[in-house]
Design a protein around this motif. Structure first.
Motif: not given
Length: 420
Positions: A197-198, A228-233
């Motif tokens: 996610s952005p 912060g690594d290109g993903t969302s939890n």
């Protein structure tokens, strides 16, 4: 300080479970000069179901342990964004003397390993792949004197002066000692996954106060935490104070929830990087007493999750530190009776620290489990920023002992509430 082990035992203290609670108690014990054996049934790296969000309360414990939180992978955030009732409200973490003014995000895929390696550097002896199958009891006193372990297909046993159960919600060790869950305490269930996610570098943790199952508003909340690594939890947590609790398909509810989000956020099935996984959330001291017959309970094993917000990591680490302080003092005493007297104070210390606050939390979750209460609170509370800042401090348990008016009100309420 080099730890010295008495003859006939493998360690001063055996800690079962190398999550945040186990690593914290083991670290503090080792720093005090005791020999510590930490047993973990899995092998690192390993994953745990979690929102990965760390409040200032958790950050304070990391700082106190000397964990390097400025390195790669540690993502700071400024506060909480609350979404509900058609409104979005950003609340910065309060500026307090007792806590830092920032939170963090770190995935459990490596957070737990960071803590356990930190404990090893302090002198803790870690054994991975050690599945504890039961306690070893003294035939006369019934006290725990060690544990039986299954490792690499072989049966082993380890002995110690004291054993700590940090083996999470399932805590087979506690159950073997007759410590079962209290049914008058709330339980939660959390499910989560990760999406590319952005929004991965959001400065705020985001929580959604309205979770709908058709036309039913459920007692719980959803979250979006940028890793912060290109993903969302992305996940949700629900409480058992609703009649719908047992009948809900939580994974399906999460899928339906994210489908209503803007497409540009990227929370689509094809962007999901892990399966949806779930975990139970034991709250408000749902297993007691926290000490009995040579066994000390910390973290989820003792049900120390905050019922207001589902936070567990901070309380796992805090109870680990508190337990270590008590254990160090107890094992310095000269007789078994003196040691027992000190250890029996541990449950009272926990109740003094959290009991009243957890009781308030139990009242809160009972209230929002009633139809209409959550909807009323969301619709009429969010438009009032001052009220929401007060609620934010209360739900996150972030106050100074001698702070402003809101601190004094929350602290007073916690003191007058009956202990959990």
């Amino acid at each position: 300080m080099e730890a010295r082990v008495q003859r006939g035992i493998d360690a001063d203290v055996i800690v079962v479970g190398a999550g945040p609670a186990g690593s914290a108690v083991a670290f503090h014990l080792a720093k005090s000069g005791l020999s510590v054996l930490l047993l973990e049934k899995t092998r690192f790296p390993r994953e745990k179901v979690c929102g990965d969000g760390l409040t200032p309360r958790a950050v304070r414990e990391l700082v106190a342990m000397g964990v390097d939180i400025d390195g790669p992978g540690w993502i700071r955030n400024r506060g909480l964004r609350v979404v509900g009732g058609g409104l979005r409200l950003q609340l910065d973490w309060p500026e307090l003397h007792s806590f830092p003014d920032f939170g963090m995000v770190r995935t459990r895929a490596d957070f737990d390993e960071i803590l356990v390696r930190h404990a090893e550097r302090a002198g803790v002896r870690l054994i991975e792949g050690a599945n504890v199958t039961g306690p070893i009891l003294d035939e006369r006193s019934g006290h725990v004197t060690g544990v039986r372990v299954r490792r690499d297909g072989e049966d082993e046993s380890y002995t110690a002066r004291l054993v700590v159960a940090a083996d999470g919600n399932s805590t087979r060790l506690s159950i073997a000692m007759g410590l079962h869950k209290r049914t008058d305490r709330p339980m939660g269930v959390a499910v989560r996954t990760y999406f590319r996610s952005p929004r991965h570098d959001d400065d705020y943790l985001e929580t959604w106060l309205e979770l709908w199952d058709g036309d039913r508003l459920l007692p719980g909340y959803g979250w979006i935490f940028g890793v912060g690594d290109g993903t969302s939890n992305v996940g949700l947590g629900l409480l058992n104070t609703s009649e719908a609790f047992k009948s809900i398909d939580y994974r399906d509810l999460l899928r339906r929830w994210v489908k209503n989000m803007p497409a540009e956020w990227g929370y689509k099935e094809e962007n999901m990087t892990t399966p949806i996984r779930g975990a139970a959330l034991p709250m408000a001291f749902n297993r007691q007493p926290h000490y009995t017959r040579g066994l000390v309970l910390v973290g989820d094993a003792g049900g120390t999750i905050n019922p207001f917000n589902g936070e567990g990591i901070a309380y796992a680490m805090e109870t680990g530190r508190i337990a270590a302080d008590v254990i160090v003092q107890a094992l310095a005493r000269g007789t078994a009776a003196q040691r027992e007297r000190v250890l029996l104070a541990y449950p009272r210390i926990l109740k003094d620290a959290y009991g009243g606050y957890f009781t308030l939390g139990r009242m809160f979750v009972e209230a929002i489990g009633r139809p209409g209460v959550m909807k009323f609170a969301t619709r009429h509370g969010l438009p009032h920023p001052t009220l929401m800042r007060f609620a934010f401090k209360l739900l996150a348990n972030l106050t100074d002992r001698r702070g402003d008016a809101s601190d004094r009100i929350i602290n007073a309420l916690s003191k007058v509430a009956p202990s959990a």
